[in-house]
Design a protein around this motif. Structure first.
Motif, short mmCIF file in Angstrom:
data_model
loop_
_atom_site.label_atom_id
_atom_site.label_comp_id
_atom_site.label_asym_id
_atom_site.label_seq_id
_atom_site.Cartn_x
_atom_site.Cartn_y
_atom_site.Cartn_z
N VAL A 228 0.85 -1.20 0.00
CA VAL A 228 0.00 0.00 0.00
C VAL A 228 0.88 1.24 0.00
O VAL A 228 0.63 2.21 -0.72
CB VAL A 228 -0.95 0.00 1.22
CG1 VAL A 228 -1.64 1.37 1.34
CG2 VAL A 228 -2.00 -1.10 1.08
N TRP A 232 0.92 4.05 -2.92
CA TRP A 232 0.10 5.22 -2.62
C TRP A 232 0.75 6.31 -1.79
O TRP A 232 0.21 7.42 -1.71
CB TRP A 232 -1.20 4.77 -1.92
CG TRP A 232 -2.07 3.94 -2.79
CD1 TRP A 232 -2.21 2.58 -2.74
CD2 TRP A 232 -2.91 4.39 -3.86
NE1 TRP A 232 -3.10 2.15 -3.71
CE2 TRP A 232 -3.54 3.25 -4.41
CE3 TRP A 232 -3.19 5.64 -4.40
CZ2 TRP A 232 -4.43 3.33 -5.48
CZ3 TRP A 232 -4.08 5.73 -5.46
CH2 TRP A 232 -4.67 4.58 -5.99
N TYR A 236 -0.26 10.26 -1.54
CA TYR A 236 -0.75 10.76 -0.25
C TYR A 236 0.07 11.96 0.20
O TYR A 236 -0.48 12.96 0.68
CB TYR A 236 -0.67 9.63 0.78
CG TYR A 236 -1.24 9.99 2.14
CD1 TYR A 236 -2.57 9.74 2.44
CD2 TYR A 236 -0.45 10.58 3.13
CE1 TYR A 236 -3.10 10.06 3.69
CE2 TYR A 236 -0.96 10.90 4.37
CZ TYR A 236 -2.29 10.63 4.65
OH TYR A 236 -2.81 10.97 5.87
N THR A 356 -7.13 -1.57 -3.39
CA THR A 356 -6.96 -0.14 -3.11
C THR A 356 -7.50 0.72 -4.24
O THR A 356 -7.93 1.85 -4.00
CB THR A 356 -5.48 0.19 -2.86
OG1 THR A 356 -4.68 -0.29 -3.95
CG2 THR A 356 -5.00 -0.44 -1.56
N ILE A 359 -10.98 1.20 -3.29
CA ILE A 359 -11.12 2.09 -2.13
C ILE A 359 -10.86 3.54 -2.51
O ILE A 359 -11.36 4.47 -1.87
CB ILE A 359 -10.15 1.64 -1.00
CG1 ILE A 359 -10.51 0.23 -0.53
CG2 ILE A 359 -10.18 2.61 0.18
CD1 ILE A 359 -9.52 -0.35 0.46
N MET A 360 -10.08 3.75 -3.58
CA MET A 360 -9.69 5.10 -3.97
C MET A 360 -10.88 6.01 -4.21
O MET A 360 -10.78 7.24 -4.07
CB MET A 360 -8.82 5.01 -5.24
CG MET A 360 -8.30 6.36 -5.74
SD MET A 360 -7.37 7.24 -4.47
CE MET A 360 -7.17 8.83 -5.27
N LEU A 364 -7.79 9.13 -0.63
CA LEU A 364 -6.51 8.59 -0.18
C LEU A 364 -6.49 8.32 1.31
O LEU A 364 -5.80 7.42 1.79
CB LEU A 364 -5.39 9.57 -0.55
CG LEU A 364 -5.00 9.61 -2.04
CD1 LEU A 364 -4.13 10.82 -2.32
CD2 LEU A 364 -4.26 8.34 -2.42
N ILE A 367 -7.57 4.91 2.05
CA ILE A 367 -6.56 3.90 1.70
C ILE A 367 -5.60 3.69 2.86
O ILE A 367 -5.22 2.56 3.20
CB ILE A 367 -5.80 4.32 0.42
CG1 ILE A 367 -6.73 4.18 -0.80
CG2 ILE A 367 -4.54 3.48 0.23
CD1 ILE A 367 -6.10 4.60 -2.10
N PHE A 370 -7.31 1.75 5.51
CA PHE A 370 -7.23 0.34 5.11
C PHE A 370 -5.86 -0.24 5.46
O PHE A 370 -5.75 -1.37 5.97
CB PHE A 370 -7.49 0.21 3.61
CG PHE A 370 -7.19 -1.15 3.04
CD1 PHE A 370 -8.04 -2.23 3.28
CD2 PHE A 370 -6.05 -1.37 2.26
CE1 PHE A 370 -7.76 -3.49 2.77
CE2 PHE A 370 -5.77 -2.63 1.75
CZ PHE A 370 -6.62 -3.69 2.00
N ASP A 371 -4.80 0.54 5.23
CA ASP A 371 -3.45 0.09 5.56
C ASP A 371 -3.31 -0.15 7.07
O ASP A 371 -2.63 -1.09 7.51
CB ASP A 371 -2.42 1.12 5.10
CG ASP A 371 -1.03 0.53 4.95
OD1 ASP A 371 -0.93 -0.67 4.59
OD2 ASP A 371 -0.04 1.25 5.18
#
Length: 394
Positions: A228, A232, A236, A356, A359-360, A364, A367, A370-371
């Motif tokens: 992730v 990302w 981010y 992801t 989820i986007m 962000l 995300i 989620f991480d």
């Protein structure tokens, strides 16, 4: 770590420097290959995908074969397959044939992994965790040096095909060196062995399939946590924390610096903790804390700190440590352990971009939430591994 297998270890790490180049060689030569085949970049990316497919496809059976036939012949087979990959891609007349050789490249990676990790663990039992982590360190060096080779060829206006031939020559020469090295005595029937490296087998009778599942799941969630970040964090940092585009790339370099820093850090930690399961627990806690801090403090400084901490805690070798623990749980099946373990991380590499991407649509920030969830699951698994290791080995 000086012992009679030191030169063997050096040869194995040289393999992984070249493998580091192999992991990026297609991506670094996308334009060269698209011109060679007369296709668009998207077709070359399709060829690149065969690397992952080949690795996932062959991991499990290659591990079983490594346990059956031994480490040295399997490592040499991996080298031969890698040479076929390097030269096959270069001289493939079409992307379809290139896809086949890229698939072979993935198989070569699996052969090396399922032969090398068990060999290092068997050769350096007192420092097996660090020995495994150094594999990733060698890969990082290969990924650092290969772009320099390309830059040299471009600056001299030389044929980029040399960037395929040179790694093939180096890994071929290293095969000759490895063929002359001694490897630890391979024991097929471990229950009847008196070898010191398998002396703990009687305790391992307490191990159940549950322990294998926990370790394999940890591989998935740890890889997911770091992947992730790889996919990302730069976005981010620029969109949420207000970092410039060039600054976001520097932040990602801190991620790589953390991975390199982890090697001496883990070496020192092994001198002060009882076993590798303690280190896994520490790194898993650091991962959770790092993601929580990033979500609470959305600043450029925190992005940099987060990148380095995740590089240390996830990318720098914790996965190799858990693999080492798994092979201690199942000393009679080190190759199989490696196969199942890295098949799981391969599934994470494949699935996380898809998840992801979905989820986007929520932003962000979600995300990274989620991480955090993924890192928490990895922490729970690390606690289970710690407790199981304590109960089995004391």
């Amino acid at each position: 770590m000086k012992n009679k297998y030191l030169s063997t270890g050096i040869g194995l790490y040289i393999n992984y420097i070249i493998h580091g180049a192999g992991t990026i060689i297609l991506a670094q030569n996308t334009e060269f290959l698209s011109e060679k085949w007369g296709v668009k970049t998207g077709v070359v990316l399709w060829v690149i995908s065969a690397l992952g497919l080949g690795r996932i496809f062959s991991m499990v059976f290659s591990g079983a074969l490594s346990d059956r036939f031994g480490r040295k012949p399997f490592i040499l087979l991996g080298i031969v397959t890698y040479i076929l990959f390097f030269l096959g891609i270069l001289y493939s007349p079409t992307p379809q044939i290139g896809f086949i050789f890229a698939f072979l490249g993935g198989i070569a990676n699996a052969f090396l992994d399922t032969g090398t990790y068990p060999a290092l663990i068997e050769a350096f039992p007192e420092r097996s965790g660090v020995a495994s982590i150094l594999v990733g360190f060698a890969v990082s060096w290969g990924q650092f040096l290969y772009p320099l080779l390309l830059a040299f060829l471009v600056s001299r206006e030389l044929w980029l095909g040399y960037s395929f031939i040179i790694p093939a020559i180096f890994i071929g020469a290293n095969a000759v060196f490895i063929a002359t090295r001694k490897f630890p005595k391979y024991v097929k029937n471990i229950k009847n062995s008196t070898d010191e490296q398998v002396i703990g087998y009687e305790k391992n009778e307490k191990v159940r399939w549950f322990d294998a599942v926990v370790c394999v799941l940890y591989s998935f969630f740890c890889q997911a946590t770091s992947y992730v970040v790889v996919n990302w964090l730069a976005n981010y940092a620029s969109e949420i924390a207000g970092v410039s585009v060039s600054g976001s790339r520097i932040i990602m370099s801190l991620y790589g610096a953390g991975a390199i820093l982890c090697v001496p850090l883990t070496y020192k930690l092994e001198d002060h903790v009882k076993n590798d399961s303690n280190i896994v627990l520490i790194y898993s806690l650091v991962s959770v804390a790092a993601v929580m801090l990033l979500l609470l403090f959305k600043t450029p400084l925190m992005c940099g700190i987060f990148a380095m901490l995740i590089g240390i805690a996830c990318e720098g070798g914790v996965m190799q440590l858990v693999l080492t623990i798994m092979t201690q749980f199942f000393p009679q099946s080190k190759g199989k352990c490696t196969g199942f373990y890295y098949s799981s991380s391969g599934l994470a590499t494949f699935s996380i971009p898809i998840i992801t991407g979905k989820i986007m649509i929520y932003g962000l920030q979600m995300i990274m939430v989620f991480d955090l969830i993924v890192a928490l699951i990895a922490l729970v698994l690390a606690i289970i591994i710690y407790e199981r290791y304590r109960r089995i080995f004391g």
